[in-house]
Structure formats: C-alpha cells, structure tokens
Enzyme design. Structure first.
Site: not given
Ligand code: KIV
Length: 278
Positions: A48, A185
């Site tokens: 993310s 998720e």
């Molecule tokens: O990349 C990320 O932050 C994640 C979360 C949404 C669990 O995979």
C-alpha cells in the site's frame, strides 16, 4: 517499559488463549519508531506504500526493490515489533522458485520477521514450498489489492454463500500449506467470524468485523494523515493531517510577520564582522 516482541509461534498461542492483538502499517523509520513506542504488536510494511508514499493509483507498480528500500528503515526503527514484509505484485506469482527467491531477498536484505503474499487455494502449493524451506509466510485473502482489477476494483468480497465458502476453503488451504496467520480483507462480519472459526491460526481482519483474532488498519488512514479515499471500515483515531497543516500555517504566518525566529531559536554569539575589501 519496552513491549515484548511477538514471535511466529506466539500467533497460534494467542489464538488458543483468545488473546487479541493489533496490526498497523509503517513505511519509514520515523513512523515505525512511533508505532514501536505504542502497544501495537505488529507492523506491516505493505505494498500500500505505492498509494500512500508514492502517489500511485494501485499497488501494482510497486517493485521488490521498492519494498526492500522501505522495509529496512522500518526494521531499524521498530526493534520491539514483529515486522511483516509484503511481497509485491510480480515477485511470487510466476512459480514457487520465484517466490522463494524473492522472499529470501526480502528476509536476508531487511531482517524482517516474515513475508506476506496474496491468494488462496491457488497459492497453496507456493506457500507449501516456501514454508518447507523455512520461510515464515502470512497469507492474505478476501480483497486482494494486487488482483483488484480482475474482480472489478476495491470492493467487498465473500458476499454470497458460494464466495463465502470459497474464502473458508482458501483459509484452510493456506493453513494446511503452513502459513502461520492470514490477513482477511473487506468481507461481511459473519464471513470474518466463520473464517476465524474454521482455522486454528489467527485471522487478521481489515474490514472483516469484530469476530476475528486481530484488527489491522493502515496507520495513515486511522490517524487521518493520508488525504485520499477512506474505506467504510476505517475509524479515525486521531487527526494528524489537520494538526500538521495547522502547524505549517502557524510557521508560515510567523515567517511572514517576522515573529519567528526569536533569539530563543537563533545563535546569539556576537561576532565582529571584518570590513569587506570591495
Ligand atoms: O499493503 C497493505 O497495506 C496491506 C493491507 C491492506 C493489509 O496488504
């Protein structure tokens, strides 16, 4: 007193004891040191970061080198937290060999505690091969952002009896393959509960309701630092962005008015400036 760092075997133990725990993100040294100072047990360096740190629209453009670059300072800043290094798109889908090679790079070059990868039944063989050679793997099912485009964007998963059943099958397949925990998720709360009850490893829920073993949120979302879209499941626990803008505006105002810097913020030694030649 510093918190005690969790280990891989603690995950199963916490589930057996019904002990809940919390999981937040960090992508840099300073944020990691702040999360480390809190009671939050686990830090995810998630892909993310593509959106939060790099301004991309999705996680797909994040590379293995990007991940390693961000995981290293988090490990340095958070010695008392269990640190998860996310495997980016394209670094593990090709074959178990590619997944092992990429995971070994993440673990060896950053010293984080485990890797996380997305996918259910279809990734079970890869997870089995990875765990067999000693790589600790955290799974990720439900809304899997790296493949969001193939199911029509960032939307709730497991909303029908068939897809809910598939999530339970995914979780069981990953557990049987050797994963020590699973991120789930964006699913209905009843599905979160059913998945958590179907396996003996912890389910780390992000938008999966209250009946899972651990709650996950992005630090930049829950503290309201990121200015972009916020999902329904994100609760705001502090208004850091507003505080930062307020502070910056105060700095600007005092710069313009001359109120900053006062002698308190200046070096006040008297130095005789010699006459200049020209
Ligand atoms: O990349 C990320 O932050 C994640 C979360 C949404 C669990 O995979």
């Amino acid at each position: 007193m510093a918190k005690k760092k969790m280990t891989v075997p603690d995950f199963r133990k916490y589930k057996e004891e019904g002990r809940k725990f919390a999981y937040a993100t960090a992508y840099d040294y300073t944020t990691a040191s702040i999360v480390n100072e809190s009671e939050v047990e686990i830090i995810l360096v998630g892909d993310s970061l593509g959106m939060i740190m790099l301004g991309y629209d999705t996680t797909v453009g994040v590379t293995l080198d990007d991940m390693i670059h961000h995981i290293r300072p988090v490990v340095k800043g958070a010695p008392d937290s269990f640190i998860v290094g996310d495997m980016p798109f394209g670094s593990y889908q090709e074959s178990p060999e590619q997944a092992i090679r990429s995971a070994c790079r993440i673990l060896a070059e950053t010293n984080c505690d485990c890797v996380k990868l997305e996918g259910g039944v279809e990734m079970a063989e890869t997870i089995r091969r990875m765990t067999k050679v000693g790589i600790p793997v955290m799974g990720h099912i439900g809304l899997t952002p790296q493949s969001a485009a193939s199911f029509g964007g960032f939307r709730m998963q497991g909303g029908t009896p068939e897809t809910a059943k598939k999530l339970i099958q995914d979780a069981r397949a990953i557990e049987a393959a050797g994963a020590f925990s699973i991120v789930l998720e964006c699913v209905p709360s009843v599905v979160g509960k059913a998945v958590a009850e179907a396996v003996s490893i912890p389910i780390l829920g992000i938008g999966a309701g209250p009946d899972v073993d651990c709650q996950v949120l992005l630090t930049h979302d829950m503290l309201d630092m990121y200015g972009g879209h916020k999902a329904k499941f994100v609760k705001t626990f502090a208004h850091i962005r507003e505080e930062m803008v307020k502070g910056l505006n105060q700095f600007h105002a005092e710069t313009i008015s001359g109120a900053f810097p006062t002698p308190e913020y200046s070096y006040n030694r008297q130095v005789e400036i010699p006459p200049l030649d020209d």
